[in-house]
Design a protein around this motif. Structure first.
Motif, PDB file in Angstrom:
ATOM      1  N   UNK A   1      11.663   4.777  11.260  1.00  0.00           N
ATOM      2  CA  UNK A   1      10.277   5.220  11.346  1.00  0.00           C
ATOM      3  C   UNK A   1       9.323   4.143  11.818  1.00  0.00           C
ATOM      4  N   UNK A   2       9.801   2.922  11.883  1.00  0.00           N
ATOM      5  CA  UNK A   2       8.957   1.801  12.320  1.00  0.00           C
ATOM      6  C   UNK A   2       9.085   1.666  13.832  1.00  0.00           C
ATOM      7  N   UNK A   3       8.261   2.404  14.547  1.00  0.00           N
ATOM      8  CA  UNK A   3       8.404   2.519  15.999  1.00  0.00           C
ATOM      9  C   UNK A   3       7.627   1.427  16.724  1.00  0.00           C
ATOM     10  N   UNK A   4       8.101   1.092  17.920  1.00  0.00           N
ATOM     11  CA  UNK A   4       7.434   0.125  18.785  1.00  0.00           C
ATOM     12  C   UNK A   4       6.573   0.874  19.794  1.00  0.00           C
TER      13      UNK A   4
ATOM     14  N   UNK B   1      11.304  -7.989  10.111  1.00  0.00           N
ATOM     15  CA  UNK B   1      10.692  -7.615   8.834  1.00  0.00           C
ATOM     16  C   UNK B   1      10.940  -6.158   8.465  1.00  0.00           C
ATOM     17  N   UNK B   2      10.954  -5.255   9.456  1.00  0.00           N
ATOM     18  CA  UNK B   2      11.157  -3.830   9.142  1.00  0.00           C
ATOM     19  C   UNK B   2      12.636  -3.487   9.038  1.00  0.00           C
ATOM     20  N   UNK B   3      13.506  -4.379   9.488  1.00  0.00           N
ATOM     21  CA  UNK B   3      14.935  -4.227   9.262  1.00  0.00           C
ATOM     22  C   UNK B   3      15.567  -2.983   9.837  1.00  0.00           C
ATOM     23  N   UNK B   4      15.160  -2.569  11.013  1.00  0.00           N
ATOM     24  CA  UNK B   4      15.799  -1.422  11.655  1.00  0.00           C
ATOM     25  C   UNK B   4      15.377  -0.075  11.116  1.00  0.00           C
TER      26      UNK B   4
ATOM     27  N   UNK C   1       0.824  -1.215   0.000  1.00  0.00           N
ATOM     28  CA  UNK C   1       0.000   0.000   0.000  1.00  0.00           C
ATOM     29  C   UNK C   1       0.864   1.272   0.000  1.00  0.00           C
ATOM     30  N   UNK C   2       2.181   1.113  -0.056  1.00  0.00           N
ATOM     31  CA  UNK C   2       3.061   2.270  -0.150  1.00  0.00           C
ATOM     32  C   UNK C   2       3.649   2.746   1.156  1.00  0.00           C
ATOM     33  N   UNK C   3       3.494   1.999   2.243  1.00  0.00           N
ATOM     34  CA  UNK C   3       4.006   2.412   3.546  1.00  0.00           C
ATOM     35  C   UNK C   3       5.398   1.823   3.759  1.00  0.00           C
ATOM     36  N   UNK C   4       6.392   2.679   3.808  1.00  0.00           N
ATOM     37  CA  UNK C   4       7.755   2.218   4.076  1.00  0.00           C
ATOM     38  C   UNK C   4       7.928   1.873   5.544  1.00  0.00           C
ATOM     39  N   UNK C   5       7.439   2.755   6.408  1.00  0.00           N
ATOM     40  CA  UNK C   5       7.560   2.548   7.854  1.00  0.00           C
ATOM     41  C   UNK C   5       6.285   1.910   8.390  1.00  0.00           C
TER      42      UNK C   5
ATOM     43  N   UNK D   1       0.827  14.546  17.729  1.00  0.00           N
ATOM     44  CA  UNK D   1       1.263  14.482  16.338  1.00  0.00           C
ATOM     45  C   UNK D   1       2.226  13.353  16.077  1.00  0.00           C
ATOM     46  N   UNK D   2       2.121  12.284  16.865  1.00  0.00           N
ATOM     47  CA  UNK D   2       3.093  11.192  16.788  1.00  0.00           C
ATOM     48  C   UNK D   2       2.485   9.875  16.305  1.00  0.00           C
ATOM     49  N   UNK D   3       1.246   9.906  15.825  1.00  0.00           N
ATOM     50  CA  UNK D   3       0.625   8.657  15.375  1.00  0.00           C
ATOM     51  C   UNK D   3       1.251   8.224  14.055  1.00  0.00           C
ATOM     52  N   UNK D   4       1.694   6.964  13.948  1.00  0.00           N
ATOM     53  CA  UNK D   4       2.277   6.490  12.682  1.00  0.00           C
ATOM     54  C   UNK D   4       1.222   6.404  11.588  1.00  0.00           C
ATOM     55  N   UNK D   5       1.679   6.270  10.360  1.00  0.00           N
ATOM     56  CA  UNK D   5       0.738   6.176   9.243  1.00  0.00           C
ATOM     57  C   UNK D   5       0.346   4.727   8.960  1.00  0.00           C
ATOM     58  N   UNK D   6       1.128   3.782   9.420  1.00  0.00           N
ATOM     59  CA  UNK D   6       0.819   2.360   9.244  1.00  0.00           C
ATOM     60  C   UNK D   6       1.146   1.638  10.541  1.00  0.00           C
ATOM     61  N   UNK D   7       0.229   0.782  10.975  1.00  0.00           N
ATOM     62  CA  UNK D   7       0.368   0.156  12.295  1.00  0.00           C
ATOM     63  C   UNK D   7      -0.130  -1.277  12.245  1.00  0.00           C
ATOM     64  N   UNK D   8       0.633  -2.171  12.880  1.00  0.00           N
ATOM     65  CA  UNK D   8       0.191  -3.550  13.114  1.00  0.00           C
ATOM     66  C   UNK D   8      -0.083  -3.684  14.603  1.00  0.00           C
TER      67      UNK D   8
END
Length: 325
Positions: free
Chosen positions: A209-212, A203-206, A176-180, A233-240
């Motif tokens: 922008x892929x925050x825990x 999977x995100x490889x360090x 869907x175009x989400x890098x992080x 203003x800290x909500x990510x754009x893609x989340x699992x």
């Protein structure tokens, strides 16, 4: 005056046969019975309202036909759905399920196991979320863990392939175009959620922008976290989200703040409970193979089959990730 329950002898007299023949019919063996005689016995049993005495049968066979099922938390839809599949699988083998709720307490889990053993169950199925010790240590009673179990436990553990599920989720969000891709874990890394977090990190490889993120395993806690992240203003754009309960809380918090899902937040959950299809928007999930897990656990418990590979969790695309339903 209370009516006396009908006995095997009553059925035999009504059917005009011996108690042994009635027993063969009621217990489906060990000797065959002619079809006409069998129908006569069943008709007599129905007319008299005869019900087999499970206690008497247990004394004769030294088995109770009862399996103890310990749930991590009966109020959680994931564990409730899994329990339903376990009960159905046991019913197909003519086993009665005795259910206990541990309420996420290892102490309560151990207490329930002791109570079930005292009731002389034929086996134990423990649906555990975070095991402090081996509640199924050798007791002479067969046992199987489902969903999670101690690493050094004596009983086998049946769980889905959580690592593959996470890899699917990350790959789908990147399509869907989400890098992080951020990950919402629990307050600590015990149990399957720890495995899911490790798989996400790989999977995100360090990617910075892929925050825990972390919250309790509840809708309320995830709702509060989501509102706070939006205000900062800290909500990510893609989340699992590690669980459906957390994912539903994220949807609630986003809706309360007027934040659109999936336009501003793409969301995937890793449980796939039945109600995940009826959120707004419907949750994209990696659907845990609850029926396959339950059937594999029962087969292992009853020694009907050897150890199988972990069942796979299938990706179910819905609206929350950006897919059109």
């Amino acid at each position: 005056m209370t009516k006396r329950p009908s006995t095997l002898a009553d059925v035999a007299r009504r059917a005009g046969t011996s108690t042994a023949v009635v027993s063969y019919v009621i217990n489906n063996g060990p000797r065959p019975v002619a079809a006409a005689t069998r129908e006569r016995v069943l008709a007599a049993a129905a007319e008299l309202g005869y019900r087999p005495n499970r206690i008497a049968r247990a004394l004769r066979s030294r088995t109770t036909g009862v399996v103890g099922l310990v749930l991590a938390d009966a109020s959680n839809p994931y564990f409730g759905a899994l329990a339903r599949h376990v009960e159905q699988a046991l019913e197909r083998h003519d086993r009665l399920t005795l259910v206990g709720n541990a309420g996420y307490s290892p102490e309560r889990q151990g207490h329930l196991v002791e109570r079930f053993l005292a009731a002389q169950v034929d086996g134990l199925i423990i649906v555990s979320s975070d095991t402090a010790g081996d509640a199924a240590a050798p007791t002479g009673v067969p046992a199987v863990y489902v969903h999670h179990g101690p690493a050094d436990g004596h009983a086998p553990v049946v769980a889905a392939d959580n690592r593959a599920a996470v890899r699917q989720a990350v790959a789908h969000l990147r399509e869907h175009g989400h890098r992080s891709v951020a990950f919402l874990a629990g307050p600590h890394d015990g149990g399957p959620v720890g495995v899911r977090r490790e798989a996400w990190e790989a999977a995100v490889g360090g990617d910075p922008g892929s925050v825990l993120l972390r919250s309790d395993y509840s809708r309320a806690a995830a709702d509060v976290l989501t509102r706070r992240l939006i205000s900062e203003g800290a909500l990510p754009r893609a989340l699992i989200a590690a669980t459906d309960e957390q994912a539903i809380g994220v949807l609630s918090g986003a809706w309360a703040c007027g934040l659109p899902v999936p336009d501003r937040l793409a969301l995937i959950s890793l449980d796939g409970t039945p109600e995940s299809a009826y959120t707004a928007p419907a949750l994209t999930v990696t659907e845990q193979p609850l029926q396959a897990m339950a059937e594999q656990a029962v087969d292992l418990l009853l020694s009907l089959d050897g150890r199988a590979e972990p069942p796979a969790a299938a990706l179910v695309p819905r609206r929350s990730c950006g897919c059109s339903e």
